[in-house]
Scaffold this active site. Structure first.
Site, PDB file in Angstrom:
ATOM      1  N   CYS A  27      74.692 -20.823  77.523  1.00  0.00           N
ATOM      2  CA  CYS A  27      73.434 -21.483  77.870  1.00  0.00           C
ATOM      3  C   CYS A  27      73.530 -22.345  79.126  1.00  0.00           C
ATOM      4  O   CYS A  27      72.661 -22.285  79.999  1.00  0.00           O
ATOM      5  CB  CYS A  27      72.945 -22.333  76.691  1.00  0.00           C
ATOM      6  SG  CYS A  27      72.662 -21.383  75.176  1.00  0.00           S
ATOM      7  N   GLU A  87      65.908 -25.967  70.103  1.00  0.00           N
ATOM      8  CA  GLU A  87      67.367 -25.981  69.957  1.00  0.00           C
ATOM      9  C   GLU A  87      67.840 -25.026  68.869  1.00  0.00           C
ATOM     10  O   GLU A  87      67.208 -24.884  67.824  1.00  0.00           O
ATOM     11  CB  GLU A  87      67.822 -27.407  69.615  1.00  0.00           C
ATOM     12  CG  GLU A  87      69.291 -27.592  69.434  1.00  0.00           C
ATOM     13  CD  GLU A  87      70.057 -27.743  70.741  1.00  0.00           C
ATOM     14  OE1 GLU A  87      71.126 -27.120  70.879  1.00  0.00           O
ATOM     15  OE2 GLU A  87      69.580 -28.484  71.618  1.00  0.00           O
ATOM     16  N   LYS A  91      62.046 -11.350  74.823  1.00  0.00           N
ATOM     17  CA  LYS A  91      61.286 -12.283  75.644  1.00  0.00           C
ATOM     18  C   LYS A  91      60.282 -11.532  76.514  1.00  0.00           C
ATOM     19  O   LYS A  91      59.136 -11.966  76.680  1.00  0.00           O
ATOM     20  CB  LYS A  91      62.223 -13.109  76.525  1.00  0.00           C
ATOM     21  CG  LYS A  91      63.043 -14.158  75.791  1.00  0.00           C
ATOM     22  CD  LYS A  91      63.860 -14.972  76.778  1.00  0.00           C
ATOM     23  CE  LYS A  91      64.671 -16.058  76.057  1.00  0.00           C
ATOM     24  NZ  LYS A  91      65.486 -16.860  77.008  1.00  0.00           N
ATOM     25  N   GLN A 107      73.726 -20.275  82.225  1.00  0.00           N
ATOM     26  CA  GLN A 107      72.438 -19.617  82.455  1.00  0.00           C
ATOM     27  C   GLN A 107      71.415 -20.592  83.031  1.00  0.00           C
ATOM     28  O   GLN A 107      70.654 -20.237  83.935  1.00  0.00           O
ATOM     29  CB  GLN A 107      71.918 -19.002  81.160  1.00  0.00           C
ATOM     30  CG  GLN A 107      72.626 -17.719  80.755  1.00  0.00           C
ATOM     31  CD  GLN A 107      71.916 -17.008  79.632  1.00  0.00           C
ATOM     32  OE1 GLN A 107      71.344 -17.621  78.738  1.00  0.00           O
ATOM     33  NE2 GLN A 107      71.942 -15.684  79.675  1.00  0.00           N
ATOM     34  N   CYS A 139      69.592 -26.474  74.807  1.00  0.00           N
ATOM     35  CA  CYS A 139      70.901 -26.340  74.177  1.00  0.00           C
ATOM     36  C   CYS A 139      71.696 -27.593  74.521  1.00  0.00           C
ATOM     37  O   CYS A 139      72.332 -27.653  75.579  1.00  0.00           O
ATOM     38  CB  CYS A 139      71.615 -25.071  74.653  1.00  0.00           C
ATOM     39  SG  CYS A 139      73.271 -24.866  73.943  1.00  0.00           S
ATOM     40  N   ARG A 166      62.595 -18.919  67.277  1.00  0.00           N
ATOM     41  CA  ARG A 166      61.871 -19.474  68.422  1.00  0.00           C
ATOM     42  C   ARG A 166      60.471 -18.868  68.562  1.00  0.00           C
ATOM     43  O   ARG A 166      60.204 -17.775  68.070  1.00  0.00           O
ATOM     44  CB  ARG A 166      62.650 -19.221  69.711  1.00  0.00           C
ATOM     45  CG  ARG A 166      63.911 -20.052  69.828  1.00  0.00           C
ATOM     46  CD  ARG A 166      64.704 -19.682  71.062  1.00  0.00           C
ATOM     47  NE  ARG A 166      65.269 -18.336  70.962  1.00  0.00           N
ATOM     48  CZ  ARG A 166      66.054 -17.794  71.893  1.00  0.00           C
ATOM     49  NH1 ARG A 166      66.350 -18.486  72.990  1.00  0.00           N
ATOM     50  NH2 ARG A 166      66.532 -16.569  71.739  1.00  0.00           N
ATOM     51  N   LEU A 204      62.555 -18.435  80.629  1.00  0.00           N
ATOM     52  CA  LEU A 204      62.332 -19.167  79.383  1.00  0.00           C
ATOM     53  C   LEU A 204      63.701 -19.646  78.913  1.00  0.00           C
ATOM     54  O   LEU A 204      64.529 -18.844  78.483  1.00  0.00           O
ATOM     55  CB  LEU A 204      61.730 -18.254  78.313  1.00  0.00           C
ATOM     56  CG  LEU A 204      60.368 -17.623  78.589  1.00  0.00           C
ATOM     57  CD1 LEU A 204      60.005 -16.674  77.470  1.00  0.00           C
ATOM     58  CD2 LEU A 204      59.310 -18.685  78.733  1.00  0.00           C
ATOM     59  N   ASP A 251      66.324 -15.368  64.757  1.00  0.00           N
ATOM     60  CA  ASP A 251      65.766 -16.171  65.846  1.00  0.00           C
ATOM     61  C   ASP A 251      64.435 -16.742  65.388  1.00  0.00           C
ATOM     62  O   ASP A 251      63.522 -16.001  65.029  1.00  0.00           O
ATOM     63  CB  ASP A 251      65.562 -15.275  67.084  1.00  0.00           C
ATOM     64  CG  ASP A 251      65.334 -16.061  68.368  1.00  0.00           C
ATOM     65  OD1 ASP A 251      64.819 -17.192  68.275  1.00  0.00           O
ATOM     66  OD2 ASP A 251      65.653 -15.538  69.446  1.00  0.00           O
ATOM     67  N   THR A 295      77.208 -15.343  64.520  1.00  0.00           N
ATOM     68  CA  THR A 295      76.049 -16.216  64.725  1.00  0.00           C
ATOM     69  C   THR A 295      74.839 -15.786  63.897  1.00  0.00           C
ATOM     70  O   THR A 295      74.104 -16.634  63.366  1.00  0.00           O
ATOM     71  CB  THR A 295      75.684 -16.280  66.224  1.00  0.00           C
ATOM     72  OG1 THR A 295      74.568 -17.134  66.406  1.00  0.00           O
ATOM     73  CG2 THR A 295      75.370 -14.904  66.800  1.00  0.00           C
TER      74      THR A 295
END
Length: 358
Positions: free
Chosen positions: A231, A256, A318, A234, A218, A292, A214, A290, A278
């Site tokens: 990112c 994003e 995840k 990865q 980015c 997402r 997943l 997060d 962050t």
């Protein structure tokens, strides 16, 4: 035949309106405007309606502002009688918090419900705007919307957490440097939001666990080679491993900035330049760590015929999310690449605060 938009289409209109600075109306009895796209003229017009408008922000933003969030996840900040556009946007946007830390004292509403305010914040988030909105109660929302030609949406639909159905649109062969046996699949959600992609390497056996990742979009890392994150390495590392094994599926999800959008991600980067990590930067903006939705990835795998995966990830969340959505994760495959002097602290924060296994 009825040509009028259904609720999904109305919500899509509402998101577009908010991004352009156009007010929308909630059927529970409120007109709302996104703080980020608010104009002085529309603020004045709202004031002329009378009543007591408030600025709805999340509890994370309220915590930074030292404002009481009586509603738990939401704070309803009362607008002073002389509140200007600059005042509203300075409360919503943390960009100048360190230069002008004394923004209060701020008074917040305690009486009444906050469901309409939650809906307003949910819509601004969905529109990839800062999570802050002006909310003004109105007595006859349907008539107000019709009179002013504004989009009317149900508040409960705005905060509905159901995943929008995803439709496969097209797939085509796409030879890649990691494998000439590449294929790109396009999936489009019914709610009009961003499309998502699946990069299929080889011909993975649907009856065995597929090597998958997943990967959230980015722009800065994947395309520009940013050193602030891992990112890009990865993405390329995952594709290279799939190419080496001869089969795999990389799910490229348009979420994003951990789901807050590129503009808000850049706002977070600016806050990081001021010394915040962050996670702290996201909180000061009013977002969760997060935002997402990993259900999207699970749904795409199902649509492609997979039920088991070997998941390339360092993020246990995840794994848990995929399994909760009915995709069995038989193996977590580490993907430890891309650390450098510029992102060392970023990766350390992901490990310490977000549980990443680095």
């Amino acid at each position: 035949m009825d040509f009028s938009p259904d609720i999904t289409e109305r919500l899509a209109r509402a998101r577009a309106d908010l991004r352009m600075g156009v007010p929308i109306v909630l059927d529970g009895g409120a007109v709302i405007l996104a703080a980020e796209t608010l104009t002085g003229a529309r603020l004045a017009a709202l004031r002329a309606l009378g009543g007591d408008p408030v600025l709805a922000v999340t509890s994370w933003r309220a915590q930074t502002l030292k404002a009481r969030a009586y509603d738990g996840d939401v704070a309803r900040i009362l607008l002073p009688g002389d509140a200007s556009l600059a005042w509203v946007q300075s409360i919503a946007d943390p960009a100048d918090d360190l230069r002008a830390p004394m923004k209060g004292p701020l008074q917040t509403q305690r009486e009444g419900g906050a469901d309409l305010h939650r809906a307003a914040i949910a819509l601004t988030k969905a529109a990839r705007l800062m999570p802050a909105a002006i909310v003004l109660p109105i007595p006859d929302p349907a008539n107000f919307a019709q009179t002013h030609n504004l989009t009317l949406v149900p508040a409960d639909a705005a905060i509905d957490d159901a995943l929008s159905p995803l439709d496969p649109i097209i797939s085509a062969r796409l030879p890649l440097s990691v494998s000439e046996a590449g294929r790109l699949h396009i999936f489009r959600p019914d709610d009009g939001a961003e499309e998502h992609y699946a990069v299929e390497i080889g011909k993975p056996d649907r009856s065995t666990p597929v090597l998958s990742r997943l990967h959230s979009a980015c722009f800065t890392g994947d395309l520009l080679g940013s050193l602030k994150c891992d990112c890009g390495p990865q993405l390329r590392g995952a594709l290279a491993q799939m190419g080496a094994e001869g089969a795999g599926v990389l799910l490229y999800l348009n979420q994003e900035g951990r789901g807050i959008g590129l503009a808000n991600k850049m706002r977070a980067y600016s806050l990081q330049d001021q010394g915040f990590d962050t996670v702290e930067a996201n909180h000061r903006l009013g977002f969760e760590d997060d935002e997402r939705d990993f259900r999207i990835g699970a749904e795409i795998l199902k649509r492609m015929g997979f039920s088991e995966t070997r998941l390339l990830t360092n993020n246990p969340a995840k794994v848990a999310r995929m399994e909760s959505c009915g995709i069995a994760v038989v193996e977590r495959v580490p993907l430890k690449v891309g650390e450098n002097v510029h992102n060392h602290d970023y990766l350390a924060t992901k490990a310490a605060k977000s549980g990443h296994l680095l």
